[in-house]
Each structure stands twice: as C-alpha cells, then as structure tokens.
Design an enzyme around this catalytic site. Structure first.
Site, PDB file in Angstrom:
ATOM      1  N   HIS A 139       0.418  63.993  51.080  1.00 33.00           N
ATOM      2  CA  HIS A 139       0.703  65.159  50.228  1.00 33.00           C
ATOM      3  C   HIS A 139       0.480  66.482  50.958  1.00 33.00           C
ATOM      4  O   HIS A 139      -0.056  67.433  50.374  1.00 33.00           O
ATOM      5  CB  HIS A 139      -0.175  65.115  48.976  1.00 33.00           C
ATOM      6  CG  HIS A 139       0.268  64.086  47.979  1.00 33.00           C
ATOM      7  ND1 HIS A 139       1.524  64.058  47.420  1.00 33.00           N
ATOM      8  CD2 HIS A 139      -0.395  63.032  47.429  1.00 33.00           C
ATOM      9  CE1 HIS A 139       1.622  63.040  46.586  1.00 33.00           C
ATOM     10  NE2 HIS A 139       0.477  62.397  46.572  1.00 33.00           N
TER      11      HIS A 139
ATOM     12  N   GLU B  77      -3.355  53.100  41.822  1.00 31.38           N
ATOM     13  CA  GLU B  77      -3.086  54.322  41.059  1.00 31.38           C
ATOM     14  C   GLU B  77      -1.813  54.222  40.230  1.00 31.38           C
ATOM     15  O   GLU B  77      -1.185  55.236  39.926  1.00 31.38           O
ATOM     16  CB  GLU B  77      -3.026  55.535  42.006  1.00 31.38           C
ATOM     17  CG  GLU B  77      -2.113  55.354  43.220  1.00 31.38           C
ATOM     18  CD  GLU B  77      -2.127  56.540  44.174  1.00 31.38           C
ATOM     19  OE1 GLU B  77      -2.611  57.624  43.823  1.00 31.38           O
ATOM     20  OE2 GLU B  77      -1.594  56.386  45.296  1.00 31.38           O
TER      21      GLU B  77
ATOM     22  N   ASP C 217      -2.379  60.095  39.817  1.00 35.36           N
ATOM     23  CA  ASP C 217      -1.209  59.226  39.642  1.00 35.36           C
ATOM     24  C   ASP C 217      -1.441  58.205  38.538  1.00 35.36           C
ATOM     25  O   ASP C 217      -0.528  57.903  37.761  1.00 35.36           O
ATOM     26  CB  ASP C 217      -0.879  58.513  40.957  1.00 35.36           C
ATOM     27  CG  ASP C 217      -0.026  59.392  41.853  1.00 35.36           C
ATOM     28  OD1 ASP C 217       1.000  59.897  41.373  1.00 35.36           O
ATOM     29  OD2 ASP C 217      -0.389  59.587  43.020  1.00 35.36           O
TER      30      ASP C 217
HETATM   31  C1  3PY Z   1      -4.389  60.666  42.840  1.00 36.50           C
HETATM   32  O1  3PY Z   1      -5.254  61.120  42.073  1.00 36.50           O
HETATM   33  O2  3PY Z   1      -3.289  60.262  42.479  1.00 36.50           O
HETATM   34  C2  3PY Z   1      -4.678  60.625  44.248  1.00 36.50           C
HETATM   35  O3  3PY Z   1      -3.907  60.091  44.997  1.00 36.50           O
HETATM   36  C3  3PY Z   1      -5.929  61.289  44.680  1.00 36.50           C
HETATM   37  O4  3PY Z   1      -6.143  61.203  46.000  1.00 36.50           O
HETATM   38 MG    MG Z   2      -2.037  59.643  44.237  1.00 36.92          MG
END
Ligand code: 3PY
Ligand code: MG
Length: 260
Positions: free
Chosen positions: A44, A147, A173
């Site tokens: 990111h 996630e 996510d």
């Molecule tokens: C998220 O919170 O989606 C992440 O990838 C944090 O690093």
């Molecule tokens: Mg993430």
C-alpha cells in the site's frame, strides 16, 4: 534461529510499524525510535522494488529487523525481498490453505519449500551462498495476513499449514469483507478477530494485528496477540504534525480574526 524469528514464535511482545515513505532517512529515524522491527509496505505504498533494498540496508545499520509486506502472492516478489535481505515477509490476503502453502513454498528453501537460490544481497552477492542457505529457513519470518471473510471461514485449515510462523490480522480489510465497518460493526469485527486469534493460537501459530494507534495494544495482547504493527511512518508523521500545529495555534496570543 534469528532473535526476531525466535521472539515471534515464542510470542514475545513485538512492537513495530509500517514504513511507507520511500526514503532511507525515514527508515533510520523509525529504527532509532525503539521499535522491535519494522515492516516496509510494498502493498500500500509507492515504494519500488529497487528502493526496498536500500530501505532494508538502512534498517540493518540500526540492527532493526526489516520485514516486507509484498503486494500479493507472487513467488517472484517474495524471492525479491528476501534476496534483498528482508528479515521476513508479510503476505497479504491469504484466504485458503492452498495460498498459505504457496507462501511457504516461495519463502522456504527445499525441503520445506521451493525458493530459488541467487547471489543477492542476503547471500552477500554470492560470496556466502552456502552460509545463507544453511540458515535462511530457520531465520526468516513468514507471516500471512488473514483479512477476508473467506480467510476467516478457512482459518483452521490456514493455521495448520506447516512453515507459517505467524497469522497477522488485517482489521481494515476484514471489516470491509465481513460487512463490519465503523462503530456499528465493532462487535462483529472484534468477534471475528477473537476467532482468528484463538484458532491460530491453538494451532501453535503466533498472532499479530495492525492497530491504527497504540491505545488498545494492551487489550489485544490480553487475547494472546503478541505481534503488533502500530500505524505507519506516514500516520505517525501526520498525527504528530497535527498535534504540534494545533498546540502552536492554541498558544498564539494574536487573534486570527483581527482586522488590519
Ligand atoms: C488491514 O487492516 O487490512 C491491513 O492490511 C492492515 O495492515
Ligand atoms: Mg489489508
């Protein structure tokens, strides 16, 4: 085994932050802050593959382990950051045991995996390939991110994959994927995090999580989470600047609305 991997596996409290600013000065400042490790965020940020090696080098100057979050699941990206000397990888969006096994295959040398041998920085540009091969599997940390709703549903299978050191929860996510955003979704999100943490811990994996601020590190460590990525260099910079500017403005005796 490296201290970093031992501390991860033994679930010692580790506090790190994401590095998203593509400059070695920022890495040095971050490394000198007292963090236990840092994670260069290739997923990111606008950090390039070439720059990653310089950022790892800057962390090495301070003997702070630098892992890299790769942008996806490509074995070539995992090999690139490990060849550059990363202390480990964080693989995002792992939703199935098959994807977890692919991450192991890309990270570990045979017989555990199928990583290719090369004369990169990690192997002293070819001068110490046998030394590096002998220690890499035991020194490098492999963390995978759970996630997604699919990852949550498959957590028991994912956590049982041999070769994974740590399950890292991405609450941002995850909240989107399971429809648990904002204050209204907090209970649902917290329950999902607890499920992932509990299942991973009972499979013998360490558990990590991203927190946007340090406020609830204590609460989550009470749930057995030991590895924390707290905010990022950009987030700390922004928060610190905003606090400083607000404080300076509050002390100013000259009214802004005063007419000339
Ligand atoms: C998220 O919170 O989606 C992440 O990838 C944090 O690093
Ligand atoms: Mg993430």
């Amino acid at each position: 085994m490296s201290d970093f991997r031992r501390n991860c596996i033994e679930r010692r409290l580790l506090i790190g932050t994401f590095a998203a600013i593509p400059h070695p000065v920022v890495i040095e400042v971050t490394a000198a802050s007292g963090v236990d490790f840092l994670c260069i965020d290739w997923e990111h940020s606008q950090i390039s593959r070439e720059r990653i090696e310089d950022l790892i080098r800057a962390a090495d100057v301070h003997r702070v382990p630098a892992m890299v979050r790769v942008p996806g699941h490509a074995a070539e990206d995992i090999a690139a950051v490990l060849d550059a000397g990363a202390a480990g990888v964080l693989v995002p969006r792992v939703s199935t045991a098959e994807q977890a096994r692919a991450a192991v295959k890309a990270t570990r040398y045979p017989p555990l995996g199928a990583r290719g041998v090369g004369p990169g920085r990690a192997a002293a540009y070819g001068y110490r390939i046998p030394d590096y091969l002998a220690k890499a599997n035991s020194e490098l940390v492999l963390a995978i991110q759970v996630e997604t709703a699919e990852g949550l549903a498959n957590i028991a299978d994912i956590a049982s994959v041999e070769g994974i050191d740590l399950i890292f929860i991405g609450p941002g996510d995850l909240s989107v994927s399971i429809d648990a955003m904002g204050p209204a979704g907090k209970e649902k999100l917290d329950a999902a995090i607890q499920t992932i943490a509990k299942t991973a811990l009972s499979a013998g994996r360490a558990v990590g999580i991203f927190r946007p601020s340090p406020d609830d590190v204590g609460a989550w460590s009470a749930a057995g989470i030991s590895f924390f990525l707290v905010a990022s260099d950009t987030m700390f910079l922004g928060a610190s600047l905003a606090a400083g500017v607000t404080e300076a403005k509050s002390q100013n005796a000259i009214s802004r609305s005063k007419k000339k």
